[in-house]
Design an enzyme around this catalytic site. Structure first.
Site, short mmCIF file in Angstrom:
data_model
loop_
_atom_site.label_atom_id
_atom_site.label_comp_id
_atom_site.label_asym_id
_atom_site.label_seq_id
_atom_site.Cartn_x
_atom_site.Cartn_y
_atom_site.Cartn_z
N CYS A 186 0.82 -1.21 0.00
CA CYS A 186 0.00 0.00 0.00
C CYS A 186 0.86 1.26 0.00
O CYS A 186 0.36 2.35 -0.23
CB CYS A 186 -0.97 0.00 1.19
SG CYS A 186 -0.13 0.05 2.78
N CYS A 200 -2.41 -3.58 8.25
CA CYS A 200 -2.22 -2.25 8.83
C CYS A 200 -1.79 -2.37 10.30
O CYS A 200 -0.99 -1.56 10.79
CB CYS A 200 -3.50 -1.43 8.73
SG CYS A 200 -4.29 -1.57 7.12
#
Ligand code: FES
Length: 123
Positions: free
Chosen positions: A35, A104
């Site tokens: 990402c 994350c």
């Protein structure tokens, strides 16, 4: 069911421990190749106790919530305990994250790990 738990939303909207520690003695920065998000963690450690912790991130909402929770989990704790922190523990404390957002929380955990490594090197 809502995609994000109330705890995730709370830590996303009001993240704890955001910022920089000028006299940090452990700093870790990691990125996620997929990402492209980046996380930087600052630790102030005295007598093997994490007396302060702050983070800065160019990350998504889940990364903000994960780091906020992760910093709360290690603040005031001994270094040995902070080393045991898993991203799973962060996710559990947040009452879960969607599967495609689990990486994350890994970013937060890895940033802490990197900061602890930096601390060991500086000793
Ligand atoms: Fe990159 Fe969440 S999408 S850290």
């Amino acid at each position: 069911m809502a995609l994000y738990s109330e705890k995730v939303m709370d830590h996303f909207r009001n993240p704890r421990n955001v910022g920089v520690i000028e006299d940090a003695n452990g700093i870790g920065e990691v990125g996620n190749a997929k990402c492209g998000d980046i996380m930087k963690m600052y630790l102030k450690i005295e007598d093997e106790i994490i007396t302060d912790v702050k983070f800065e991130t160019f990350g998504c909402g889940s990364a903000i919530a994960s780091s906020s929770m992760a910093t709360e989990l290690i603040k005031g704790k001994p270094v040995s305990e902070a080393r045991q922190l898993t991203n799973q523990a962060v996710v559990e404390a947040l009452d879960g994250l969607p599967a495609h957002k689990l990486h994350c929380s890994v970013l937060a955990q890895e940033a802490i790990e990197a900061a602890l490594e930096d601390y060991e090197k500086r000793k």
